[in-house]
Design an enzyme around this catalytic site. Structure first.
Site, PDB file in Angstrom:
ATOM      1  N   GLY A  17     -17.016  -9.228 -42.760  1.00  9.52           N
ATOM      2  CA  GLY A  17     -17.743  -7.953 -42.906  1.00  9.52           C
ATOM      3  C   GLY A  17     -17.432  -7.007 -41.760  1.00  9.52           C
ATOM      4  CB  ALA A  18     -14.994  -7.223 -39.127  1.00  8.23           C
ATOM      5  CB  SER A  19     -14.159  -3.104 -43.254  1.00  4.80           C
ATOM      6  OG  SER A  19     -15.274  -3.212 -44.109  1.00  4.80           O
ATOM      7  NE  ARG A  20     -19.453  -0.698 -45.474  1.00  2.00           N
ATOM      8  CZ  ARG A  20     -18.853  -1.205 -46.549  1.00  2.00           C
ATOM      9  NH1 ARG A  20     -17.540  -1.092 -46.657  1.00  2.00           N
ATOM     10  NH2 ARG A  20     -19.544  -1.811 -47.493  1.00  2.00           N
ATOM     11  CB  VAL A  64     -16.940 -14.065 -47.863  1.00  2.00           C
ATOM     12  CG1 VAL A  64     -16.396 -13.468 -46.577  1.00  2.00           C
ATOM     13  CG2 VAL A  64     -18.051 -13.217 -48.465  1.00  2.00           C
ATOM     14  CE1 TYR A 153     -29.021  -8.113 -48.095  1.00  2.00           C
ATOM     15  CE2 TYR A 153     -31.256  -7.716 -47.325  1.00  2.00           C
ATOM     16  CZ  TYR A 153     -29.897  -7.774 -47.081  1.00  2.00           C
ATOM     17  OH  TYR A 153     -29.420  -7.505 -45.818  1.00  2.00           O
ATOM     18  CB  ALA A 155     -33.189 -15.311 -53.626  1.00  2.00           C
ATOM     19  CE  LYS A 157     -28.226 -11.055 -45.842  1.00  2.00           C
ATOM     20  NZ  LYS A 157     -27.062 -11.276 -44.977  1.00  2.00           N
ATOM     21  CB  THR A 234     -34.721 -17.701 -36.828  1.00  2.00           C
ATOM     22  OG1 THR A 234     -34.369 -18.766 -37.708  1.00  2.00           O
ATOM     23  CG2 THR A 234     -34.786 -16.404 -37.614  1.00  2.00           C
TER      24      THR A 234
HETATM   25  P1  NAP Z   1     -22.236  -2.630 -44.573  1.00  2.00           P
HETATM   26  O1  NAP Z   1     -22.098  -1.483 -43.627  1.00  2.00           O
HETATM   27  O2  NAP Z   1     -22.394  -2.365 -46.013  1.00  2.00           O
HETATM   28  O3  NAP Z   1     -20.990  -3.607 -44.321  1.00  2.00           O
HETATM   29  C1  NAP Z   1     -20.818  -4.735 -45.132  1.00  2.00           C
HETATM   30  C2  NAP Z   1     -19.517  -5.395 -44.742  1.00  2.00           C
HETATM   31  O4  NAP Z   1     -19.349  -6.558 -45.541  1.00  2.00           O
HETATM   32  C3  NAP Z   1     -18.310  -4.517 -44.960  1.00  2.00           C
HETATM   33  O5  NAP Z   1     -17.379  -4.749 -43.919  1.00  2.00           O
HETATM   34  C4  NAP Z   1     -17.749  -5.018 -46.284  1.00  2.00           C
HETATM   35  O6  NAP Z   1     -16.370  -4.751 -46.328  1.00  2.00           O
HETATM   36  C5  NAP Z   1     -18.059  -6.502 -46.165  1.00  2.00           C
HETATM   37  N1  NAP Z   1     -18.129  -7.215 -47.422  1.00  2.00           N
HETATM   38  C6  NAP Z   1     -18.976  -7.007 -48.454  1.00  2.00           C
HETATM   39  N2  NAP Z   1     -18.747  -7.877 -49.440  1.00  2.00           N
HETATM   40  C7  NAP Z   1     -17.736  -8.674 -49.013  1.00  2.00           C
HETATM   41  C8  NAP Z   1     -17.041  -9.768 -49.581  1.00  2.00           C
HETATM   42  N3  NAP Z   1     -17.330 -10.239 -50.804  1.00  2.00           N
HETATM   43  N4  NAP Z   1     -16.051 -10.343 -48.861  1.00  2.00           N
HETATM   44  C9  NAP Z   1     -15.737  -9.883 -47.641  1.00  2.00           C
HETATM   45  N5  NAP Z   1     -16.356  -8.858 -47.045  1.00  2.00           N
HETATM   46  C10 NAP Z   1     -17.344  -8.259 -47.728  1.00  2.00           C
HETATM   47  O7  NAP Z   1     -23.475  -3.525 -44.182  1.00  2.00           O
HETATM   48  P2  NAP Z   1     -24.170  -3.877 -42.773  1.00  2.00           P
HETATM   49  O8  NAP Z   1     -25.436  -3.130 -42.718  1.00  2.00           O
HETATM   50  O9  NAP Z   1     -23.194  -3.782 -41.672  1.00  2.00           O
HETATM   51  O10 NAP Z   1     -24.530  -5.391 -43.061  1.00  2.00           O
HETATM   52  C11 NAP Z   1     -23.937  -6.458 -42.338  1.00  2.00           C
HETATM   53  C12 NAP Z   1     -24.817  -7.683 -42.497  1.00  2.00           C
HETATM   54  O11 NAP Z   1     -26.105  -7.405 -41.941  1.00  2.00           O
HETATM   55  C13 NAP Z   1     -25.057  -8.072 -43.955  1.00  2.00           C
HETATM   56  O12 NAP Z   1     -25.052  -9.477 -44.071  1.00  2.00           O
HETATM   57  C14 NAP Z   1     -26.437  -7.517 -44.234  1.00  2.00           C
HETATM   58  O13 NAP Z   1     -27.079  -8.220 -45.252  1.00  2.00           O
HETATM   59  C15 NAP Z   1     -27.106  -7.711 -42.888  1.00  2.00           C
HETATM   60  N6  NAP Z   1     -28.273  -6.855 -42.670  1.00  2.00           N
HETATM   61  C16 NAP Z   1     -28.160  -5.502 -42.636  1.00  2.00           C
HETATM   62  C17 NAP Z   1     -29.304  -4.731 -42.422  1.00  2.00           C
HETATM   63  C18 NAP Z   1     -29.277  -3.236 -42.357  1.00  2.00           C
HETATM   64  O14 NAP Z   1     -30.366  -2.633 -42.274  1.00  2.00           O
HETATM   65  N7  NAP Z   1     -28.133  -2.600 -42.361  1.00  2.00           N
HETATM   66  C19 NAP Z   1     -30.542  -5.365 -42.261  1.00  2.00           C
HETATM   67  C20 NAP Z   1     -30.603  -6.740 -42.285  1.00  2.00           C
HETATM   68  C21 NAP Z   1     -29.467  -7.483 -42.489  1.00  2.00           C
HETATM   69  P3  NAP Z   1     -15.523  -4.510 -47.675  1.00  2.00           P
HETATM   70  O15 NAP Z   1     -16.384  -3.681 -48.585  1.00  2.00           O
HETATM   71  O16 NAP Z   1     -14.292  -3.831 -47.193  1.00  2.00           O
HETATM   72  O17 NAP Z   1     -15.250  -5.873 -48.201  1.00  2.00           O
END
Ligand code: NAP
Length: 245
Positions: A17-20, A64, A153, A155, A157, A234
């Site tokens: 998930g390192a593209s953004r 993934v 989501y 379930a 997590k 955690t």
């Molecule tokens: P995001 O900006 O949407 O980034 C998601 C990343 O996951 C992107 O790099 C995307 O890249 C990659 N990705 C998605 N599906 C994938 C797959 N099947 N295989 C490989 N890569 C995949 O989200 P984020 O907010 O940074 O979230 C990162 C993590 O934090 C997630 O697990 C999310 O559930 C968790 N989280 C976020 C928040 C929040 O408020 N933002 C809160 C709690 C937890 P590609 O689309 O290029 O594959």
């Protein structure tokens, strides 16, 4: 049991998930420390993006949810760098909807990415990890508290939290630690589509009174990754959301 040290610099990280968003911030935090990082995401542009981050970064496109893709990815990292020291499972997606109405495809896709995904990556990385290795999974508050409309989501997590505990117990004897970092409400693409009204309603429940920034979550992940007497923990980095709900 002995006390395996966290490997010295440069450690070899795989961050999904390192593209953004949060995953990118974690990758950049580790690179700033002097480590090597393999950035993983589905987009083909990830290899070029990693190149721009310097010669300690590489990018591999992999989904993934596909075991063979992540197996190839981890094998490539090991062939290139000789092993993996830190794995961060940050790839994730969010699909919402009330229980009677969300599409079952959304349930399947969310579990495939957020729960089966980390499992596939762990299974692929483990043959290349040794004593002192560290796995950080990225959870969500919804895995611990009920939010209406978040069955898929939540379930996924909650499952990841359970998986983290079991892996921590299983892998401790191999000197590999496994922890869960739980972000609160963070400004990324995942949350960018939320309406202003809904956003304000969530922020009103956050004791620190603001959304988090990806860099703040990355700092916690970096610290957890190197905390040698921590496993099965955690760690909430949520501005107090859990205690304020
Ligand atoms: P995001 O900006 O949407 O980034 C998601 C990343 O996951 C992107 O790099 C995307 O890249 C990659 N990705 C998605 N599906 C994938 C797959 N099947 N295989 C490989 N890569 C995949 O989200 P984020 O907010 O940074 O979230 C990162 C993590 O934090 C997630 O697990 C999310 O559930 C968790 N989280 C976020 C928040 C929040 O408020 N933002 C809160 C709690 C937890 P590609 O689309 O290029 O594959």
């Amino acid at each position: 049991m002995d006390r395996p040290a966290f490997p010295p610099l440069p450690r070899r990280w795989v961050v999904t998930g390192a593209s953004r968003g949060i995953g990118r911030a974690i990758a950049e935090r580790a690179l700033a420390a002097g480590d090597r990082v393999c950035l993983v995401a589905r987009s083909d542009s990830i290899a070029a993006e990693a190149l721009a981050l310097g010669d300690r970064a590489m990018g591999i496109a992999a989904d993934v949810s596909d075991p063979s893709q992540v197996q190839n990815c981890c094998a490539r990292v090991a062939a290139e760098w000789g092993g993996i020291d830190v794995l961060v499972n940050s790839a994730g997606l969010h699909r919402g909807g009330r229980v009677e109405s969300f599409a079952i495809e959304d349930w399947d896709a969310t579990l495939a990415t957020n729960l089966s995904g980390p499992l596939h990556v762990v299974r692929s990385a483990l043959p290349h990890m040794g004593k002192g290795g560290s796995i950080v999974n990225v959870g969500a508050v919804v895995g611990f508290r009920g939010f209406s409309g978040d069955s898929c989501y939540g379930a996924s997590k909650a499952g990841l939290a359970g998986l983290t505990n079991v892996l921590a117990a299983e892998l401790a004897r191999r000197g590999i630690r496994v922890n869960l970092v739980v972000p609160g409400f963070v400004m990324t693409e995942m949350t960018s589509g939320i309406s202003k009204k809904a956003r304000e309603a969530i922020v009103a429940k956050v004791p620190l009174g603001r959304m988090g920034e990806a860099e703040e979550i990355a700092e916690a992940c970096f610290w957890v990754a190197g905390s040698t007497y921590m496993t099965g923990s955690t760690v909430f980095t949520d501005g107090g959301l859990m205690c304020g709900l």
